[in-house]
Design a protein around this motif. Structure first.
Motif, PDB file in Angstrom:
ATOM      1  N   ARG A  25      15.484   4.297   0.553  1.00  9.71           N
ATOM      2  CA  ARG A  25      15.696   5.617   1.170  1.00  9.71           C
ATOM      3  C   ARG A  25      14.938   5.739   2.475  1.00  9.71           C
ATOM      4  N   PHE A  26      13.707   5.238   2.502  1.00 10.13           N
ATOM      5  CA  PHE A  26      12.954   5.271   3.764  1.00 10.13           C
ATOM      6  C   PHE A  26      13.725   4.500   4.839  1.00 10.13           C
ATOM      7  N   GLU A  27      14.120   3.279   4.497  1.00 11.31           N
ATOM      8  CA  GLU A  27      14.725   2.398   5.504  1.00 11.31           C
ATOM      9  C   GLU A  27      16.088   2.904   5.964  1.00 11.31           C
ATOM     10  N   LYS A  28      16.866   3.476   5.045  1.00  6.03           N
ATOM     11  CA  LYS A  28      18.186   4.006   5.434  1.00  6.03           C
ATOM     12  C   LYS A  28      18.063   5.230   6.319  1.00  6.03           C
ATOM     13  N   ASN A  29      16.885   5.848   6.344  1.00  5.30           N
ATOM     14  CA  ASN A  29      16.686   7.065   7.120  1.00  5.30           C
ATOM     15  C   ASN A  29      15.759   6.848   8.313  1.00  5.30           C
ATOM     16  N   GLY A  30      15.684   5.619   8.779  1.00  7.40           N
ATOM     17  CA  GLY A  30      15.007   5.344  10.049  1.00  7.40           C
ATOM     18  C   GLY A  30      13.502   5.188   9.967  1.00  7.40           C
ATOM     19  N   LEU A  31      12.962   5.109   8.752  1.00 13.22           N
ATOM     20  CA  LEU A  31      11.519   4.908   8.612  1.00 13.22           C
ATOM     21  C   LEU A  31      11.242   3.434   8.346  1.00 13.22           C
ATOM     22  N   ARG A  32      10.329   2.877   9.117  1.00 14.13           N
ATOM     23  CA  ARG A  32       9.942   1.479   8.945  1.00 14.13           C
ATOM     24  C   ARG A  32       8.630   1.405   8.169  1.00 14.13           C
ATOM     25  N   ILE A  33       8.553   0.475   7.220  1.00 13.10           N
ATOM     26  CA  ILE A  33       7.297   0.227   6.514  1.00 13.10           C
ATOM     27  C   ILE A  33       6.473  -0.695   7.406  1.00 13.10           C
ATOM     28  N   VAL A  34       5.340  -0.189   7.918  1.00 10.84           N
ATOM     29  CA  VAL A  34       4.528  -0.968   8.858  1.00 10.84           C
ATOM     30  C   VAL A  34       3.218  -1.446   8.234  1.00 10.84           C
ATOM     31  N   ALA A  35       2.944  -1.002   7.000  1.00  7.72           N
ATOM     32  CA  ALA A  35       1.800  -1.501   6.225  1.00  7.72           C
ATOM     33  C   ALA A  35       2.054  -1.091   4.786  1.00  7.72           C
ATOM     34  N   ALA A  36       1.617  -1.896   3.842  1.00 10.45           N
ATOM     35  CA  ALA A  36       1.833  -1.554   2.440  1.00 10.45           C
ATOM     36  C   ALA A  36       0.837  -2.299   1.563  1.00 10.45           C
ATOM     37  N   LYS A  37       0.406  -1.641   0.496  1.00  7.65           N
ATOM     38  CA  LYS A  37      -0.385  -2.330  -0.532  1.00  7.65           C
ATOM     39  C   LYS A  37      -0.226  -1.638  -1.879  1.00  7.65           C
ATOM     40  N   MET A  38      -0.144  -2.447  -2.923  1.00 14.09           N
ATOM     41  CA  MET A  38      -0.180  -1.901  -4.269  1.00 14.09           C
ATOM     42  C   MET A  38      -1.635  -1.882  -4.704  1.00 14.09           C
ATOM     43  N   MET A  39      -2.041  -0.789  -5.315  1.00 21.71           N
ATOM     44  CA  MET A  39      -3.429  -0.635  -5.703  1.00 21.71           C
ATOM     45  C   MET A  39      -3.524   0.152  -7.010  1.00 21.71           C
ATOM     46  N   GLN A  40      -4.609  -0.106  -7.718  1.00 24.24           N
ATOM     47  CA  GLN A  40      -5.030   0.779  -8.811  1.00 24.24           C
ATOM     48  C   GLN A  40      -6.168   1.604  -8.227  1.00 24.24           C
ATOM     49  N   LEU A  41      -5.954   2.881  -7.990  1.00 20.71           N
ATOM     50  CA  LEU A  41      -6.992   3.705  -7.368  1.00 20.71           C
ATOM     51  C   LEU A  41      -8.161   3.899  -8.327  1.00 20.71           C
ATOM     52  N   SER A  42      -9.367   3.827  -7.795  1.00 18.90           N
ATOM     53  CA  SER A  42     -10.549   4.214  -8.569  1.00 18.90           C
ATOM     54  C   SER A  42     -10.643   5.741  -8.564  1.00 18.90           C
ATOM     55  N   GLN A  43     -11.466   6.268  -9.454  1.00 17.65           N
ATOM     56  CA  GLN A  43     -11.670   7.720  -9.455  1.00 17.65           C
ATOM     57  C   GLN A  43     -12.227   8.171  -8.112  1.00 17.65           C
ATOM     58  N   ALA A  44     -13.169   7.415  -7.545  1.00 12.99           N
ATOM     59  CA  ALA A  44     -13.764   7.805  -6.261  1.00 12.99           C
ATOM     60  C   ALA A  44     -12.718   7.797  -5.140  1.00 12.99           C
ATOM     61  N   GLN A  45     -11.828   6.815  -5.158  1.00 10.75           N
ATOM     62  CA  GLN A  45     -10.783   6.783  -4.127  1.00 10.75           C
ATOM     63  C   GLN A  45      -9.838   7.980  -4.255  1.00 10.75           C
ATOM     64  N   ALA A  46      -9.428   8.285  -5.489  1.00 11.73           N
ATOM     65  CA  ALA A  46      -8.504   9.414  -5.683  1.00 11.73           C
ATOM     66  C   ALA A  46      -9.184  10.726  -5.304  1.00 11.73           C
ATOM     67  N   GLU A  47     -10.449  10.875  -5.676  1.00  8.57           N
ATOM     68  CA  GLU A  47     -11.174  12.105  -5.318  1.00  8.57           C
ATOM     69  C   GLU A  47     -11.327  12.222  -3.810  1.00  8.57           C
ATOM     70  N   GLY A  48     -11.599  11.112  -3.149  1.00  4.70           N
ATOM     71  CA  GLY A  48     -11.768  11.143  -1.689  1.00  4.70           C
ATOM     72  C   GLY A  48     -10.462  11.439  -0.977  1.00  4.70           C
ATOM     73  N   PHE A  49      -9.395  10.825  -1.451  1.00  4.12           N
ATOM     74  CA  PHE A  49      -8.100  11.039  -0.811  1.00  4.12           C
ATOM     75  C   PHE A  49      -7.677  12.497  -0.917  1.00  4.12           C
ATOM     76  N   TYR A  50      -7.900  13.103  -2.086  1.00  4.95           N
ATOM     77  CA  TYR A  50      -7.465  14.485  -2.340  1.00  4.95           C
ATOM     78  C   TYR A  50      -8.615  15.487  -2.179  1.00  4.95           C
ATOM     79  N   ALA A  51      -9.624  15.149  -1.388  1.00  7.18           N
ATOM     80  CA  ALA A  51     -10.818  16.003  -1.258  1.00  7.18           C
ATOM     81  C   ALA A  51     -10.476  17.445  -0.896  1.00  7.18           C
ATOM     82  N   GLU A  52      -9.416  17.641  -0.105  1.00  4.88           N
ATOM     83  CA  GLU A  52      -9.072  19.011   0.303  1.00  4.88           C
ATOM     84  C   GLU A  52      -8.653  19.882  -0.888  1.00  4.88           C
ATOM     85  N   HIS A  53      -8.309  19.255  -2.010  1.00  5.82           N
ATOM     86  CA  HIS A  53      -7.885  20.018  -3.194  1.00  5.82           C
ATOM     87  C   HIS A  53      -9.004  20.160  -4.227  1.00  5.82           C
TER      88      HIS A  53
END
Ligand code: CMP
Length: 141
Positions: A25-53
């Motif tokens: 869906r991304f590619e058919k709609n003009g969005l290019r994947i320019v970086a990607a990684k599969m990860m298992q987020l740690s609790q600290a990473q998830a808390e940091g990413f969503y800090a605004e919430h």
């Protein structure tokens, strides 16, 4: 303008084996994947990413869900990438998402809602930098 945005395929959609369909869906709609990684987020990473919430009542559940299994994280690049990705995702609550959007087609609930996408240019810059070094972004723009 050509923009970058941060996308996460959440644990529910990874578990459903839907990474490829969502990438298409991304590619058919003009969005290019320019970086990607599969990860298992740690609790600290998830808390940091969503800090605004952090003060929201759903914060602990959100962090628990986002650490419940692997996620696929990507930077998308394209014309109006931030808004384009949000249109493709549909509303946060899949019950309210337009037909044909990623959340309408793959999401279960407001928590297990298949994908995250940056909501502004400020959050896109912060979120891309949260996961990727400049040298990991293979820009083709
Ligand atoms: P996301 O775009 O990843 O950003 C914050 C997330 O919080 C949101 O998607 C939802 O999946 C999640 N969330 C869980 N419960 C709620 C709620 N009641 N209202 C809004 N967002 C929620």
């Amino acid at each position: 303008a050509v923009e970058r945005t941060l996308s996460i395929i959440k644990p529910d959609a990874v578990a459903k084996n839907a990474i490829g369909e969502i990438y298409a869906r991304f590619e058919k709609n003009g969005l290019r994947i320019v970086a990607a990684k599969m990860m298992q987020l740690s609790q600290a990473q998830a808390e940091g990413f969503y800090a605004e919430h952090k003060e929201r009542p759903f914060f602990n559940d959100l962090v628990g869900f986002m650490t419940s299994g692997p996620v696929m994280v990507q930077a998308l690049e394209g014309e109006n990438a931030i808004a384009t990705n949000r249109e493709l995702m549909g509303a946060t609550d899949p019950q309210k998402a337009d037909a044909g959007t990623i959340r309408a087609d793959f999401a279960q609930s407001v928590e297990a809602n298949a994908v995250h996408g940056s909501d502004s240019s400020e959050s896109a810059a912060r979120e891309v930098a949260f996961f990727f070094e400049d040298g990991e972004i293979c820009s083709r723009g």
